[in-house]
Design a protein around this motif. Structure first.
Motif, short mmCIF file in Angstrom:
data_model
loop_
_atom_site.label_atom_id
_atom_site.label_comp_id
_atom_site.label_asym_id
_atom_site.label_seq_id
_atom_site.Cartn_x
_atom_site.Cartn_y
_atom_site.Cartn_z
N PHE A 22 0.74 -1.07 0.11
CA PHE A 22 -0.02 -0.16 0.12
C PHE A 22 0.68 1.31 -0.16
O PHE A 22 0.65 2.46 -0.68
N GLU A 23 1.87 1.18 0.52
CA GLU A 23 2.87 2.36 1.14
C GLU A 23 3.15 2.79 -0.37
O GLU A 23 3.55 4.14 -0.76
N VAL A 24 3.93 1.70 -1.07
CA VAL A 24 4.49 1.92 -2.33
C VAL A 24 3.44 2.63 -3.59
O VAL A 24 3.62 3.54 -4.00
N LEU A 25 2.43 2.06 -3.18
CA LEU A 25 1.02 2.49 -4.19
C LEU A 25 0.88 3.93 -3.87
O LEU A 25 0.55 4.64 -4.78
N TYR A 26 0.89 4.21 -2.73
CA TYR A 26 0.41 5.69 -2.15
C TYR A 26 1.74 6.51 -2.81
O TYR A 26 1.26 7.58 -3.09
N THR A 27 2.70 6.12 -2.39
CA THR A 27 3.92 6.99 -2.89
C THR A 27 3.84 7.40 -4.18
O THR A 27 4.10 8.16 -4.90
N ARG A 28 3.74 6.25 -4.88
CA ARG A 28 3.63 6.13 -6.46
C ARG A 28 2.44 7.03 -7.05
O ARG A 28 2.68 7.91 -7.91
N HIS A 29 1.37 6.72 -6.70
CA HIS A 29 0.07 7.69 -7.24
C HIS A 29 -0.60 8.65 -6.32
O HIS A 29 -1.35 9.47 -6.87
N SER A 30 -0.03 9.04 -5.26
CA SER A 30 -0.64 10.11 -4.27
C SER A 30 -0.61 11.41 -5.11
O SER A 30 -1.53 12.32 -4.98
N PRO A 31 0.47 11.97 -5.69
CA PRO A 31 0.67 13.19 -6.39
C PRO A 31 -0.17 13.24 -7.51
O PRO A 31 -0.77 14.37 -7.81
N LYS A 32 -0.48 12.22 -8.22
CA LYS A 32 -1.39 12.28 -9.35
C LYS A 32 -2.86 12.70 -8.64
O LYS A 32 -3.49 13.36 -9.29
N VAL A 33 -3.10 11.86 -7.97
CA VAL A 33 -4.63 11.95 -7.24
C VAL A 33 -4.84 13.31 -6.93
O VAL A 33 -5.69 13.95 -6.95
N PHE A 34 -3.81 13.57 -5.99
CA PHE A 34 -3.86 15.10 -5.34
C PHE A 34 -3.88 16.27 -6.40
O PHE A 34 -4.70 16.99 -6.21
N GLY A 35 -2.83 16.34 -7.19
CA GLY A 35 -2.98 17.24 -8.23
C GLY A 35 -4.14 17.32 -9.01
O GLY A 35 -4.77 18.27 -9.53
N PHE A 36 -4.87 16.09 -9.32
CA PHE A 36 -6.02 15.96 -10.18
C PHE A 36 -7.26 16.58 -9.42
O PHE A 36 -7.93 17.42 -9.99
N LEU A 37 -7.34 16.42 -8.34
CA LEU A 37 -8.27 16.63 -7.39
C LEU A 37 -8.14 18.51 -7.09
O LEU A 37 -8.91 19.17 -7.31
N LYS A 38 -6.79 18.76 -6.81
CA LYS A 38 -6.49 20.19 -6.56
C LYS A 38 -7.04 21.27 -7.96
O LYS A 38 -7.54 22.25 -7.87
N LYS A 39 -6.93 20.45 -9.12
CA LYS A 39 -7.19 21.24 -10.33
C LYS A 39 -8.74 21.48 -10.44
O LYS A 39 -9.28 22.27 -10.90
N ARG A 40 -9.61 20.65 -9.57
CA ARG A 40 -10.98 20.60 -9.84
C ARG A 40 -11.73 21.06 -8.44
O ARG A 40 -12.59 21.66 -8.60
N VAL A 41 -10.94 21.16 -7.40
CA VAL A 41 -11.64 21.68 -6.37
C VAL A 41 -10.60 22.74 -5.77
O VAL A 41 -9.42 22.53 -5.52
N ILE A 42 -11.28 24.08 -5.50
CA ILE A 42 -10.44 25.10 -5.10
C ILE A 42 -10.02 25.25 -3.85
O ILE A 42 -8.96 25.27 -3.58
N LYS A 43 -10.97 24.84 -3.07
CA LYS A 43 -10.79 24.92 -1.68
C LYS A 43 -9.81 23.69 -1.23
O LYS A 43 -10.12 22.47 -1.48
N GLN A 44 -8.78 24.16 -0.71
CA GLN A 44 -7.81 23.20 -0.02
C GLN A 44 -8.25 22.33 0.72
O GLN A 44 -7.85 20.88 0.67
#
Lengths: 182, 186
Positions: B33-55
């Protein structure tokens, strides 16, 4: 344009954007620590909680086995059930098989119903868990005036631990195979 | 292949493909899980950040994605690629998040008496103006106000109210349910 993925329609452009999202957008450290910590806890449940679940399973399954296999003369219908069959392997063989059936059937059910991470923890201390469960079972039987002698008790104990380990490992290997072949 | 074996081999979970890591994760391997998290969390967070303004909302949704990943891991079929599955998960969490936010706003605002709403300029009315809120307990009212008026995260509210985040969620959901019931009676 969209693609089908497991009956869901995914927007290709959005998916491409998702895949190529810059890795510089690291999530806040505090959030990462919280998520990883929470899931680490979920994947490492406390052994005491697992033993509690195991005890409940054993109480239910063990009671059911008493319907057809009395232990130390303690049964539900006061019949001899499988004892006649097990006696063919001699008195010691009978005690070993009775113990193995009593704990083994509980471990079969445990291997089928517990979560993989719980089984992982259980397998780290299988012998300890089984010894504890067998001791508690013997204690419970002696509370209801079972005919337990030291030698019979020890042979039964050995059978229950060995039967429990075998059942858990066998069932878990089947379940693991099912999970991995999905 | 087994999670434990992968861990013990030491030759790097990081070298495994996502699909293999998911198999190990399905068997309860936290390292996978930790490897998957490290690998993909920036993708997920970046994608969400582009669509949701509020942090804080982006962070809530981000957490929800990984909690849903954990809960749904047994449904993952490792013969299919992992990334589209994760993307579908992100999309479903986003849709659920938007729906629940909209629903809550609808419920909360539907309790505003028409006159008061007009006087206060429709949706811009403060939550203090809601008659419905007075029927809630102090803790429920305060939690709803902090969440939907000040838009604090559950963690912030929990430290403000000196209670646990899960209790805050409970207070808010009970409060919303009560408001819904009152809305139904009107």
């Amino acid at each position: 344009m969209s693609i089908e993925y497991k009956n869901r329609s995914l927007d290709v452009d959005e998916f491409q954007e998702f895949v190529s999202t810059a890795s510089s957008l690291e999530p806040p450290r505090a959030v990462s620590v919280k998520i990883v910590g929470e899931l680490r806890r979920a994947l490492n449940p406390p052994p005491a909680a697992i033993f509690m679940k195991l005890s409940i399973i054993h109480l239910l399954v063990g009671t059911i086995t008493l319907l057809f296999c009395p232990q130390f003369g303690v049964g539900i219908f006061h019949n001899h059930g499988l004892v006649a069959l097990f006696e063919r392997f001699g008195h010691l063989g009978c005690m070993i098989l009775c113990g193995a059936l009593f704990l083994g059937s509980s471990m079969v059910v445990a291997a089928a119903v517990l979560r993989p991470e719980e089984i992982k923890i259980l397998r780290r201390g299988t012998i300890f868990h089984l010894m504890l469960l067998s001791t508690l079972s013997i204690a419970l039987f002696s509370c209801v005036n079972a005919e337990i002698t030291l030698s019979r008790g020890m042979v039964w104990f050995l059978g229950s631990v060995l039967g429990g380990i075998t059942a858990l490992e066998f069932l878990w290997s089947i379940r693991r195979h099912i999970i991995l072949s999905k | 292949m087994e999670g434990k074996e992968i861990n013990n081999s030491g030759m790097g979970l990081t070298e495994l493909r996502d699909e293999e890591l998911m198999k190990a994760y399905q068997l309860g391997d936290e390292g996978a899980f930790e490897v998957l998290y490290t690998r993909h969390s920036p993708k997920v967070f970046g994608f969400l950040k582009k669509r949701v303004i509020k942090q804080d909302i982006a962070e809530d949704l981000f957490q929800a994605v990984f909690l849903k990943l954990h809960k749904s891991r047994s449904t993952y079929n490792s013969t299919l690629p992992f990334l589209p599955w994760l993307f579908a998960l992100v999309q479903s969490v986003m849709v659920d998040g938007i729906r629940s936010k909209k629903r809550i706003q609808e419920v909360v605002y539907s309790t505003i008496p028409e006159k008061a709403a007009t006087e206060c300029g429709g949706e811009s009315v403060g939550l203090q103006g809601l008659h419905g809120l007075s029927a809630l307990s102090d803790a429920q009212r305060k939690a709803i106000q902090l969440r939907y008026e000040k838009e604090l995260s559950f963690d912030e509210i929990s430290s403000e109210l000196k209670t646990s985040p899960s209790n805050v969620r409970q207070l808010i959901s009970r409060g919303i349910r009560r408001l819904k019931e009152m809305g139904g009676k009107q």
